[in-house]
Write an enzyme that holds these catalytic residues in place. Sequence first.
Site, PDB file in Angstrom:
ATOM      1  N   GLU A  63      -1.137  13.540 -11.426  1.00 21.09           N
ATOM      2  CA  GLU A  63      -1.358  14.518 -10.355  1.00 21.09           C
ATOM      3  C   GLU A  63      -0.282  15.614 -10.318  1.00 21.09           C
ATOM      4  OE1 GLU A  63      -3.903  12.957  -6.786  1.00 21.09           O
ATOM      5  OE2 GLU A  63      -1.959  11.986  -6.730  1.00 21.09           O
TER       6      GLU A  63
ATOM      7  N   HIS B 195       4.092  14.789  -2.544  1.00 24.01           N
ATOM      8  CA  HIS B 195       2.709  14.347  -2.361  1.00 24.01           C
ATOM      9  C   HIS B 195       2.748  12.865  -2.024  1.00 24.01           C
ATOM     10  CE1 HIS B 195      -1.449  13.472  -2.821  1.00 24.01           C
ATOM     11  NE2 HIS B 195      -1.227  12.659  -3.833  1.00 24.01           N
TER      12      HIS B 195
ATOM     13  N   HIS C  20       0.717   9.297   0.288  1.00 24.12           N
ATOM     14  CA  HIS C  20      -0.441   8.663   0.928  1.00 24.12           C
ATOM     15  C   HIS C  20       0.087   7.769   2.047  1.00 24.12           C
ATOM     16  CE1 HIS C  20      -1.371   8.454  -3.646  1.00 24.12           C
ATOM     17  NE2 HIS C  20      -1.795   9.627  -3.217  1.00 24.12           N
TER      18      HIS C  20
ATOM     19  N   HIS D   1      -7.646  10.966   0.953  1.00 24.77           N
ATOM     20  CA  HIS D   1      -6.665  10.825  -0.124  1.00 24.77           C
ATOM     21  C   HIS D   1      -5.221  10.735   0.407  1.00 24.77           C
ATOM     22  CE1 HIS D   1      -5.067  12.484  -4.253  1.00 24.77           C
ATOM     23  NE2 HIS D   1      -4.193  11.694  -3.664  1.00 24.77           N
TER      24      HIS D   1
HETATM   25 MN    MN Z   1      -2.442  11.137  -4.667  1.00 22.60          MN
END
Ligand code: MN
Length: 263
Positions: free
Chosen positions: A78, A97, A99, A167
């Site tokens: 990613e 980034h 989650h 996501h």
């Molecule tokens: Mn991700």
Amino acid sequence: MPDPLADIRYELALANRILAHEGVLDAFGHVSVRHPKDPHRYLLSRSRSPELVEPGDISEYNLDSEPVRPLKLPPYSERVIHGEIFKARPDVMAVVHHHAAAFMPFVVAGVDYVPVFHLGATGGVKPPFWDQRDEFGDTNLLVVKPQEGASLARALGRHWMVLMRRHGVTVAGTSIRDVVFRSYFSARNAEFQTAAAAFGTVGPLSAGEAAQAALIGTKTTGQGRAWELWTARLAKAGGTPPSGGKSARPAAKSKRGKTRKKR
Ligand code: MN
């Protein structure tokens, strides 16, 4: 030859470990920083859980997210999230980034994030949502194509945080410490917002309060104070990154001629 990037590699490894130790990152998620001398490059770990990232894991990528030198180990799939945001936003110097569990109900249900306490303003007021499905149909939800990263960067726009449906979240900042501060306190805000919603009432900051409170990280001693705490908590847990192996500076000698203890 001394590595001119040794300090920033170390700080980036530390940022990865801090955000993992504080519960924002887990096996997944990543932190990048723009190259301090070349704005057309950024630094990012190889594909490794953030809590384990070492300075020697960190490589340089161009803004198309291609490695500047051949890689020995696989990169994050990613990484275009980082490259495309650095490309679209010259003012952004670092990207996270994640989650984080605190945010998952928001991105699953599509509920707006609002600042519910002063430090929550670091995440912005109603940051935008991005839904990969809108432009790309059925995918595995990983943001791996440059067009997907560019689409996410467009959704981020001038904001500092974008919520990714089903996501996770991507956060931008003006430095490693700034992006860590925003990532941590927006996740705390998400927890508080969810808990307050269970009472039935969420009374967010006014627009004027949010605009002023968003500057707390940079206009007060807050960011340095938080960084010192998180670094100390990590050290107490034995999680401080090693000083960097081959890529870092050789261990400095103290005045007594002894080699300084390895960090
Ligand atoms: Mn991700």
